[in-house]
Design a protein around this motif. Structure first.
Motif, mmCIF file in Angstrom:
data_model
loop_
_atom_site.group_PDB
_atom_site.id
_atom_site.type_symbol
_atom_site.label_atom_id
_atom_site.label_comp_id
_atom_site.label_asym_id
_atom_site.label_seq_id
_atom_site.Cartn_x
_atom_site.Cartn_y
_atom_site.Cartn_z
ATOM 1 N N VAL A 1 -10.907 -30.336 -8.105
ATOM 2 C CA VAL A 1 -11.806 -31.165 -8.918
ATOM 3 C C VAL A 1 -11.519 -32.652 -8.766
ATOM 4 C CG1 VAL A 1 -12.140 -29.346 -10.625
ATOM 5 C CG2 VAL A 1 -10.315 -31.004 -10.963
ATOM 6 N N ASP A 2 -10.502 -33.000 -8.006
ATOM 7 C CA ASP A 2 -10.139 -34.418 -7.895
ATOM 8 C C ASP A 2 -9.813 -34.788 -6.454
ATOM 9 O OD1 ASP A 2 -9.744 -36.965 -8.869
ATOM 10 O OD2 ASP A 2 -7.635 -36.630 -9.388
ATOM 11 N N GLY A 3 -10.584 -34.252 -5.517
ATOM 12 C CA GLY A 3 -10.404 -34.622 -4.125
ATOM 13 C C GLY A 3 -9.406 -33.751 -3.386
ATOM 14 N N ASN A 4 -9.365 -33.948 -2.078
ATOM 15 C CA ASN A 4 -8.575 -33.100 -1.193
ATOM 16 C C ASN A 4 -7.084 -33.191 -1.433
ATOM 17 O OD1 ASN A 4 -8.130 -31.312 0.864
ATOM 18 N ND2 ASN A 4 -8.431 -32.781 2.518
ATOM 19 N N GLU A 5 -6.613 -34.317 -1.960
ATOM 20 C CA GLU A 5 -5.180 -34.495 -2.156
ATOM 21 C C GLU A 5 -4.680 -33.912 -3.472
ATOM 22 O OE1 GLU A 5 -3.268 -35.795 0.297
ATOM 23 O OE2 GLU A 5 -5.152 -35.731 1.408
ATOM 24 N N SER A 6 -5.572 -33.374 -4.285
ATOM 25 C CA SER A 6 -5.171 -32.826 -5.582
ATOM 26 C C SER A 6 -4.782 -31.355 -5.447
ATOM 27 C CB SER A 6 -6.313 -32.984 -6.600
ATOM 28 O OG SER A 6 -7.462 -32.277 -6.163
ATOM 29 N N ASP A 7 -4.216 -30.808 -6.509
ATOM 30 C CA ASP A 7 -3.795 -29.410 -6.496
ATOM 31 C C ASP A 7 -5.001 -28.484 -6.628
ATOM 32 O OD1 ASP A 7 -1.087 -29.922 -6.247
ATOM 33 O OD2 ASP A 7 -0.756 -30.029 -8.414
ATOM 34 N N PRO A 8 -4.957 -27.324 -5.988
ATOM 35 C CA PRO A 8 -6.062 -26.362 -6.107
ATOM 36 C C PRO A 8 -6.094 -25.700 -7.476
ATOM 37 C CG PRO A 8 -4.277 -25.414 -4.818
ATOM 38 C CD PRO A 8 -3.903 -26.849 -5.058
ATOM 39 N N PHE A 9 -7.297 -25.506 -7.980
ATOM 40 C CA PHE A 9 -7.499 -24.774 -9.229
ATOM 41 C C PHE A 9 -7.840 -23.320 -8.947
ATOM 42 C CE2 PHE A 9 -8.603 -28.240 -12.573
ATOM 43 C CZ PHE A 9 -7.505 -28.978 -12.166
ATOM 44 N N ALA A 10 -8.170 -23.019 -7.691
ATOM 45 C CA ALA A 10 -8.495 -21.653 -7.284
ATOM 46 C C ALA A 10 -8.303 -21.562 -5.778
ATOM 47 C CB ALA A 10 -9.932 -21.292 -7.672
ATOM 48 N N LEU B 1 -6.079 -8.085 3.817
ATOM 49 C CA LEU B 1 -5.654 -8.179 2.422
ATOM 50 C C LEU B 1 -6.208 -9.465 1.823
ATOM 51 C CD1 LEU B 1 -3.930 -7.176 0.005
ATOM 52 C CD2 LEU B 1 -2.051 -8.553 0.939
ATOM 53 N N ILE B 2 -7.073 -9.341 0.836
ATOM 54 C CA ILE B 2 -7.657 -10.503 0.179
ATOM 55 C C ILE B 2 -6.806 -10.867 -1.032
ATOM 56 C CG2 ILE B 2 -9.639 -11.342 -1.139
ATOM 57 C CD1 ILE B 2 -11.438 -9.783 0.707
ATOM 58 N N LEU B 3 -6.333 -12.095 -1.029
ATOM 59 C CA LEU B 3 -5.583 -12.648 -2.153
ATOM 60 C C LEU B 3 -6.413 -13.784 -2.747
ATOM 61 C CD1 LEU B 3 -2.036 -12.869 -0.504
ATOM 62 C CD2 LEU B 3 -2.883 -11.070 -2.028
ATOM 63 N N THR B 4 -6.669 -13.725 -4.029
ATOM 64 C CA THR B 4 -7.443 -14.776 -4.686
ATOM 65 C C THR B 4 -7.020 -14.891 -6.135
ATOM 66 O OG1 THR B 4 -9.689 -15.550 -5.227
ATOM 67 C CG2 THR B 4 -9.328 -13.163 -5.230
ATOM 68 N N GLU B 5 -6.948 -16.111 -6.609
ATOM 69 C CA GLU B 5 -6.569 -16.358 -8.000
ATOM 70 C C GLU B 5 -7.131 -17.710 -8.425
ATOM 71 O OE1 GLU B 5 -6.266 -15.340 -10.760
ATOM 72 O OE2 GLU B 5 -4.201 -14.641 -11.091
ATOM 73 N N ARG B 6 -7.255 -17.912 -9.714
ATOM 74 C CA ARG B 6 -7.785 -19.168 -10.247
ATOM 75 C C ARG B 6 -7.254 -19.397 -11.651
ATOM 76 N NH1 ARG B 6 -11.887 -15.336 -9.776
ATOM 77 N NH2 ARG B 6 -13.031 -14.764 -11.669
ATOM 78 N N PHE B 7 -7.381 -20.641 -12.104
ATOM 79 C CA PHE B 7 -7.004 -20.933 -13.479
ATOM 80 C C PHE B 7 -7.900 -20.115 -14.401
ATOM 81 C CE2 PHE B 7 -5.104 -25.476 -12.905
ATOM 82 C CZ PHE B 7 -4.120 -24.938 -12.093
ATOM 83 N N ILE B 8 -7.375 -19.731 -15.537
ATOM 84 C CA ILE B 8 -8.071 -18.802 -16.409
ATOM 85 C C ILE B 8 -9.370 -19.378 -16.955
ATOM 86 C CG2 ILE B 8 -6.895 -19.517 -18.539
ATOM 87 C CD1 ILE B 8 -6.774 -16.484 -19.250
ATOM 88 N N ASN B 9 -9.484 -20.711 -17.061
ATOM 89 C CA ASN B 9 -10.687 -21.304 -17.628
ATOM 90 C C ASN B 9 -11.680 -21.776 -16.571
ATOM 91 O OD1 ASN B 9 -9.074 -23.349 -16.708
ATOM 92 N ND2 ASN B 9 -9.465 -24.748 -18.403
ATOM 93 N N MET B 10 -11.493 -21.361 -15.326
ATOM 94 C CA MET B 10 -12.443 -21.730 -14.283
ATOM 95 C C MET B 10 -13.718 -20.898 -14.419
ATOM 96 S SD MET B 10 -11.325 -24.113 -12.219
ATOM 97 C CE MET B 10 -11.910 -23.908 -10.541
ATOM 98 N N HIS C 1 2.649 -26.108 -3.086
ATOM 99 C CA HIS C 1 3.120 -25.815 -4.448
ATOM 100 C C HIS C 1 2.001 -25.255 -5.316
ATOM 101 C CE1 HIS C 1 7.081 -27.457 -3.739
ATOM 102 N NE2 HIS C 1 6.531 -28.547 -3.225
ATOM 103 N N GLY C 2 0.774 -25.755 -5.142
ATOM 104 C CA GLY C 2 -0.340 -25.231 -5.923
ATOM 105 C C GLY C 2 -0.631 -23.784 -5.600
ATOM 106 N N LEU C 3 -0.613 -23.430 -4.304
ATOM 107 C CA LEU C 3 -0.863 -22.039 -3.908
ATOM 108 C C LEU C 3 0.269 -21.128 -4.366
ATOM 109 C CD1 LEU C 3 -2.357 -22.366 -0.304
ATOM 110 C CD2 LEU C 3 -3.553 -21.983 -2.467
ATOM 111 N N LYS C 4 1.484 -21.614 -4.300
ATOM 112 C CA LYS C 4 2.618 -20.798 -4.746
ATOM 113 C C LYS C 4 2.502 -20.491 -6.240
ATOM 114 C CE LYS C 4 7.654 -20.481 -4.532
ATOM 115 N NZ LYS C 4 8.918 -21.136 -4.051
ATOM 116 N N SER C 5 2.060 -21.470 -7.019
ATOM 117 C CA SER C 5 1.885 -21.263 -8.453
ATOM 118 C C SER C 5 0.781 -20.239 -8.726
ATOM 119 C CB SER C 5 1.538 -22.595 -9.132
ATOM 120 O OG SER C 5 1.324 -22.420 -10.515
ATOM 121 N N LEU C 6 -0.310 -20.307 -7.958
ATOM 122 C CA LEU C 6 -1.405 -19.361 -8.142
ATOM 123 C C LEU C 6 -0.998 -17.945 -7.704
ATOM 124 C CD1 LEU C 6 -4.405 -21.587 -7.019
ATOM 125 C CD2 LEU C 6 -4.027 -20.654 -9.316
#
Length: 292
Positions: A84-93, A143-152, A46-51
């Motif tokens: 930022v909160d361990g492996n089980e948390s959602d990715p920020f980037a 094909l390189i796909l990369t994205e992150r939260f805007i404040n990272m 779900h985190g990757l889909k959102s990014l």
């Protein structure tokens, strides 16, 4: 498995202070631990889909995002997530690479390739993509796909690219299909447009000097990902394009943050030859490294 751990200072706007931003007292410095992980099929869907939805912006509905995420997660030893909160948390980037030739029969990849070819057709510097992505071509385009939260912070980016280089080397040693001849970075830029809110309030919008580069209306082109400016200097072709789906009225104002102009995003493609990728990543690291 954690790939690397780093501590970066992340700026966050204080809850009070001068809104003009002229005083250093407007900001608090927070220490945040950023951890790099392999993509985790059990927790990252779900985190990757959102990014990905954020990366493709207005045109995200044109793609089979779930299928693309499944493809990214099917190669967990290639690419990275930042948390930022361990492996089980959602990715920020995240950053990943897809072999467009190997997965050419995947319907989600077919849709993406056709979209890329359609958009690249209007960019003379990207004309090579038509032959590179032709089924008869022997080229291997990653094909390189990369994205992150805007404040990272931007400092998280070079390690992701460096680790990707290492992982591709290991994959090739294991005889996996990642001996790319070219890399294609799918990204996004934006231009500043007059604020509708200012127009409604009968307030003149302030003029602002833009960076180098221009769009069809003569305005400056800005980068959501500052590393793209470095990659572009090493590329054989690059170009921005309008999205196929029009934003709703007022969307430009909804995307502005701490600025007076509205923001109109557009897609951006950067094509690099494989032997230019390593020096481009090195230059990126130097450009984005914290200044002493």
């Amino acid at each position: 498995m954690s790939k690397r751990k780093d501590i970066s200072k992340h700026s966050d706007r204080a809850g009070n202070g001068d809104a003009s931003g002229d005083s250093d007292e407007d900001f608090d410095m927070l220490d945040v631990d950023f951890e790099w992980f392999d993509p985790q099929p059990a927790v990252d869907f779900h985190g990757l889909k959102s990014l990905l939805r954020q990366l493709f912006d207005a045109d995200s509905q044109l793609f089979e995002l779930s299928a693309l995420v499944d493809l990214i997660l099917s190669q967990p030893t290639l690419g990275s997530t930042v948390k930022v909160d361990g492996n089980e948390s959602d990715p920020f980037a995240f950053l990943s690479v897809i072999n467009l030739r190997q997965h050419a029969s995947n319907p989600a990849v077919q849709t993406l390739i056709q979209y890329i070819l359609t958009k690249a057709a209007s960019q003379p510097s990207l004309s090579a993509l038509k032959s590179l992505l032709d089924p008869s071509s022997s080229a291997e385009v990653g094909l390189i796909l990369t994205e992150r939260f805007i404040n990272m912070p931007h400092e998280i980016v070079p390690p992701m690219y460096t680790m990707l280089q290492e992982e591709i080397t290991w994959a090739i040693e294991d005889k996996e299909p990642y001996r790319f001849t070219h890399y294609l970075v799918f990204s996004k830029t934006y231009i500043e447009v007059a604020s509708k809110l200012d127009a409604d309030d009968s307030r003149p919008a302030k003029k602002k000097k833009g960076p180098k580069g221009a769009n069809s209306s003569g305005g400056g082109v800005f980068y959501f990902h500052p590393e793209d400016e470095v990659l572009q200097k090493h590329a054989i072709g690059s170009g921005w394009f309008d999205y196929s789906k029009a934003d709703d009225e007022g969307a430009s104002d909804s995307k502005r943050a701490f600025q007076e102009m509205g923001v109109k995003p557009s897609g951006h493609l950067i094509l690099l030859e494989a032997d230019k990728f390593e020096p481009a990543v090195k230059a990126m690291g130097e450009y984005l490294s914290p200044q002493a």
